[in-house]
Enzyme design. Sequence first.
Site, PDB file in Angstrom:
ATOM      1  CE  LYS A   1      -5.579   4.442   2.062  1.00 38.79           C
ATOM      2  NZ  LYS A   1      -4.579   5.492   2.313  1.00 38.79           N
TER       3      LYS A   1
ATOM      4  CG  HIS B   1      -1.757   4.705   5.154  1.00 38.65           C
ATOM      5  ND1 HIS B   1      -1.721   4.446   3.801  1.00 38.65           N
ATOM      6  CD2 HIS B   1      -1.887   3.494   5.765  1.00 38.65           C
ATOM      7  CE1 HIS B   1      -1.819   3.136   3.611  1.00 38.65           C
ATOM      8  NE2 HIS B   1      -1.930   2.537   4.778  1.00 38.65           N
TER       9      HIS B   1
ATOM     10  CG  PHE C   1       0.130  -5.787   4.720  1.00 35.08           C
ATOM     11  CD1 PHE C   1      -0.400  -4.883   5.629  1.00 35.08           C
ATOM     12  CD2 PHE C   1      -0.672  -6.840   4.294  1.00 35.08           C
ATOM     13  CE1 PHE C   1      -1.706  -5.019   6.104  1.00 35.08           C
ATOM     14  CE2 PHE C   1      -1.974  -6.979   4.758  1.00 35.08           C
ATOM     15  CZ  PHE C   1      -2.491  -6.074   5.664  1.00 35.08           C
TER      16      PHE C   1
ATOM     17  CG  HIS D   1      -6.293   0.936   1.404  1.00 32.98           C
ATOM     18  ND1 HIS D   1      -5.361   1.480   0.526  1.00 32.98           N
ATOM     19  CD2 HIS D   1      -5.567   0.406   2.429  1.00 32.98           C
ATOM     20  CE1 HIS D   1      -4.155   1.268   0.993  1.00 32.98           C
ATOM     21  NE2 HIS D   1      -4.244   0.623   2.142  1.00 32.98           N
TER      22      HIS D   1
ATOM     23  CB  CYS E   1      -0.954  -0.038   1.182  1.00 37.89           C
ATOM     24  SG  CYS E   1      -1.921  -1.559   1.149  1.00 37.89           S
TER      25      CYS E   1
ATOM     26  CD  GLU F   1      -1.563   8.357   8.850  1.00 33.70           C
ATOM     27  OE1 GLU F   1      -2.623   7.703   8.799  1.00 33.70           O
ATOM     28  OE2 GLU F   1      -1.096   8.977   7.868  1.00 33.70           O
TER      29      GLU F   1
END
Lengths: 428, 79
Positions: free
Chosen positions: A352, A321, A416, A357, A180, A331
């Site tokens: 998002k 994010h 990830f 996403h 991502c 975050e």
Amino acid sequence: MIQSAGVASERRRVVVTGMGIVSPLGLGLEHNWSRLVAGENGFGRISSFDPSDLPAHVAGEVPAGPTGTGGLTLSDWVPVKDQKKMDRFIHLGLVAATEAVEDSGWKPETEEERCRTGVMIGSGIGGLQTIYDASITVHEGRARRLSPFFIPSALINLVSGHVSIKYGFKGPNHSVVTACATGVHAIGDASRLIMLGDADVMVAGGAEAAVCPLGIAGFSSARALSTAFNDTPEKASRPWDRDRDGFVMGEGAGIVVLEEYEHAKARGAKIYGEVVGYGMSGDAYHITAPAEGHEGAYRAMQAAVRSAGIDVTDIGYVNAHGTSTMADDLELEAVERLFGDAAGAVAMSSTKSAIGHLLGAAGAVEAIFSILAIRDNVAPPTLNLDNPSRESAIDRVAHEAQRRKIDVALSNSFGFGGTNASIILRRV
Amino acid sequence: MSEIADKVKKIVVEHLGVEESKVTPEASFIDDLGADSLDTVELVMAFEEAFSVEIPEDAAEKIATVKDAIDYIEKQKAA
């Protein structure tokens, strides 16, 4: 960015001269932006297959429809006979790349110009549905019937390949795969190729089409997707809200044309903004969970600020994010730490909440939104932020867009594997 | 035109996205119909599937035109 402060004056500057988006909000840069700022969303029950057997039923799919109305009519972009040679992520990448290249007006005419124009478009997962279909063919004992286009249809770097073939761009042809964080890494790395002199123009970004049974089932098993809002799709993506329960997958592509500043000026190109900072880090912690306090994110943002040579107080907007998972508050903690006492002056939102996403395309689409936030002095909203799970001095632009003075924006993407990337954009 | 020839023509039109009028017996897949080497591999697979025949690689390499394909398949079917 890549040189020491002592020779900073010799640094080649990189600007954005073309942009293209295809997302759950539809096709086209301005179409996406006006819907985003208006607080609209692109969610619905998954329509490309029946999701009834899976825990998550909601996704953001690119709407079909006549060209020019914000809908996708694929045959207007990719010849019918070529469509079956490419997975959908390549289709979407080609659509956004076409918009971006045409928007930039860049048409290399000499061999030298073609060789100085490269492509770096990535994807988080690549041709997942194509791999699924091919696996069934092999499983059924029909391996000899496997299409010769299976491999080139599924390979992640083939968006870059197809764009180069379509336009004759013969410079560096590269691709990024960092889950991502792909979109930000692609734009950041491509900018550095221009700074280092490997190219004068780079088409960069990310494309993704993982709204398929394997993609939804896989992220469901990892307990990453929202399942509590299957009957109210528009409420499912709710970054920082106390009722959030996972991300909503979206599909699409975001592509930019990056260009060396003098090159862009010399041809009278429209300049949207400048890529001034880029920072990367690794968590070295866990395959899917962020480290405590999102310290890897903090270091990526810090590195981006340092490379930009700016003060954090110059930053007016952060595109988070913010996936609508438990990690949102980590975050937030990292961004608060970055801004310190100045946290009260910055706006941060998660787009998002409107498009979901987009995995490997997310960072590219969000960098584009950040540039448009600078262009229009508008911070796009965080939808569904009804009850923040944690209070913060940072204005998270709940529900409605805000007019704000924004000259510099920061965009975050984390993937990830514990990979983090931050990019800083500035008005020219 | 035979049933086999009709079907071959249809498969070529579908796979290469060309106009039916261009698919003449003499038309070469690569030189006249815009196919590349991967397209021809896929075409041969489609013929194998549609006519339930095996086309070994050395035979496939010799199938360059629409007529080559029709002749080969007719011969297999007659055998």
